[in-house]
Enzyme design. Structure first.
Site, PDB file in Angstrom:
ATOM      1  N   GLU A 325       3.035  14.582  -5.719  1.00  0.00           N
ATOM      2  CA  GLU A 325       2.196  14.079  -6.811  1.00  0.00           C
ATOM      3  C   GLU A 325       1.789  15.188  -7.767  1.00  0.00           C
ATOM      4  OE1 GLU A 325      -0.482  10.892  -5.852  1.00  0.00           O
ATOM      5  OE2 GLU A 325      -1.643  11.249  -7.660  1.00  0.00           O
ATOM      6  N   HIS A 352     -10.013  -4.315  -3.070  1.00  0.00           N
ATOM      7  CA  HIS A 352      -9.120  -3.435  -3.820  1.00  0.00           C
ATOM      8  C   HIS A 352      -8.052  -4.212  -4.602  1.00  0.00           C
ATOM      9  CE1 HIS A 352      -6.930   0.170  -4.892  1.00  0.00           C
ATOM     10  NE2 HIS A 352      -5.821  -0.367  -4.390  1.00  0.00           N
TER      11      HIS A 352
END
Ligand SMILES: NC(=O)c1ccc[n+]([C@@H]2O[C@H](COP(=O)([O-])OP(=O)(O)OC[C@H]3O[C@@H](n4cnc5c(N)ncnc54)[C@H](O)[C@@H]3O)[C@@H](O)[C@H]2O)c1
Ligand SMILES: [Zn+2]
Length: 452
Positions: A325, A352
């Protein structure tokens, strides 16, 4: 073998394996016999082999590949027998779908199929003892299906237990069970179990083998793939973590019938997110039926299997290109800057997946507002999400100013600026921290449900 019709006919009532080797090794094996290989009667035969392999890659790729480089004939035979045994045990009446994921230290396979847990050891190629880490909802339902384990650790279900305190209890149980570095940690559960068990597998005795058995749709298509693990601190979610690649991901569709509808919808929100990021075709598939009803219906399960594989593939391609990432991988946060603020401000009253659904439409709205995409896109995305039973309006009780303040303190802000993933179109997203707060506020106002 090069003709697809032949390949299909051969595969119908027999097993066909493609024995592969590196070009150099193929050359060495053929050297004594070069005159009888007219295709290799050229000045650069190794180059020629490479070129032929490349040209035939698609045709040979139809068969199961067995690497023979550096292997004895006995080892190759064993590998073939092992594959046949695995398939026979795991696929009675069902087909397996596999996708391989490479990472800097190797590769692993994601297997999606029906009733796979009983064949876990064979599918994941496990030998030593295993410790299953699961939660209090999933364990009683499915742990027994995984066969004997040296140790079964059950943590309470829920995000609030994804903590160092829980990890510490898990370490203790592994120690009492005598787990050592020869063993394997198996995560059996949703993303919470996967993140926690992965962190434990990365750190217990400096790391041991790890297998993911995701049991929520979200974990199957998102959390179990990519090697990120995490624990929460009181100050925020996922503030502690490690990269820990699994040795295999075994996604057994037979666990889905007990998954609560809201959790299933939450997974669909992330499937839709993957479609928006990179696969317009996937969105067409999503819209073709109400997927929750597919669970348990034999024929529809095969379609669900292929939907899951497609969604995993989007994540696979992104994490392979950016395993740690450092850049592009952040596109997976599409809709998430909004979603995290909605979750926090609602004190997790909005789940979520539901928050992601609201966030995806908000991201599209913001993109349209800033002139990056068509003004029709938000509505189109809203339609796709609503069809899966997902909410798309931000609850009226969550004030736009409060949401904006929550975004400011989100850990994903970069150099003091808010970071967003925006859309130019379906399948064309980009990361930016050049968005003015006024535009964000106006999006939050526009996406707020009426009545508050
Ligand atoms: N590591 C990553 O890359 C990554 C990516 C996305 C999300 N995550 C993490 O994943 C977590 C969310 O995962 P989740 O949505 O799977 O939540 P979860 O693990 O909390 O599971 C949701 C609920 O469903 C229950 N459950 C799971 N499978 C079931 C089944 N088959 N039948 C009945 N009940 C079942 C669980 O016990 C839990 O109560 C978050 O902590 C998030 O940070 C990680
Ligand atoms: Zn998410």
């Amino acid at each position: 073998m090069l003709d697809p019709a032949n390949a299909a006919a051969l595969g119908q009532d027999g097993w066909v394996f493609c024995l592969t080797a590196q070009p150099g090794e193929i050359m060495a094996r053929l050297d004594h016999d070069r005159q009888r290989r007219p295709l290799l009667d050229v000045p650069e035969p190794v180059e020629r082999i490479r070129e032929l392999l490349q040209r035939r890659a698609e045709a040979y790729g139809r068969f199961h590949q067995i690497s023979t480089s550096g292997q004895t004939p006995e080892q190759v035979a064993l590998a073939i027998m092992q594959t046949i045994r695995e398939r026979e045990q795991a696929t009675e009446g069902h087909t397996l779908a596999r996708l391989s994921v490479t990472h800097p230290a190797g590769a692993y396979v994601v297997v999606v199929g029906y009733d796979l847990l009983p064949a876990l050891r064979q599918l994941a190629g496990l030998e030593g003892s295993i410790a299953i880490i699961t939660d209090s909802q999933v364990g009683p339902l499915y742990a027994a299906r995984c066969g004997p384990a040296a140790c079964l650790v059950t943590i309470p279900a829920g995000e609030q237990y994804k903590t160092l305190a829980t990890a510490s209890l898990v370490y203790g149980q592994l120690l009492s069970a005598g787990m050592d570095r020869q063993g394997t940690i198996v995560a059996l559960g949703g993303g919470v179990v996967g993140d926690l068990a992965g962190f434990v597998a990365a750190t217990y005795m400096r790391g041991l083998n790890f297998v993911q058995c995701p049991t929520t749709l979200l974990a199957m298509i998102d959390a179990s793939v990519g090697g990120k693990t995490g624990l929460d601190l009181p100050q925020g979610k996922n503030l502690i973590g490690a990269f820990k690649q699994p040795a295999a991901v075994i996604a057994d569709l037979a666990v889905l019938p007990t998954l609560p509808a809201a959790e299933f919808a939450a997974g669909m929100a992330e499937v839709i997110k993957h479609g928006l990021i990179a696969q317009p075709q996937l969105l067409k598939k999503v819209g073709s039926r109400e997927w929750r009803l597919a669970v348990g219906d034999g024929e529809a399960m095969a379609e669900l299997q292929s939907l899951i594989i497609d969604a995993v593939q989007v994540k696979r391609d992104i994490v392979q290109a950016d395993p740690f990432e450092q850049g592009r991988r952040a596109v997976l946060n599409l809709g998430h800057t909004f979603a995290h603020a909605i979750e926090t401000v609602s004190e997790y009253g909005v789940g979520h997946g539901q928050a992601v659904a609201m966030g995806l439409v908000a991201a599209a709205h913001l993109s349209a507002l800033l002139g990056y995409c068509s003004s029709l896109l938000p509505e189109r995305i809203e339609g796709i999400l609503a069809h899966q039973g997902l909410p798309t309006r931000i609850p009226a009780g969550l004030a736009p100013e409060t949401l904006l303040a929550a975004m400011r303190s989100d850990k994903k802000k970069s150099a003091g600026r808010l970071r967003f993933v925006l859309l130019r179109d379906i399948g064309a997203v980009f990361i930016t921290d050049e968005v003015e707060e006024a535009a964000v506020l106006s999006t939050l106002q526009a996406r707020r449900a009426s009545g508050g």
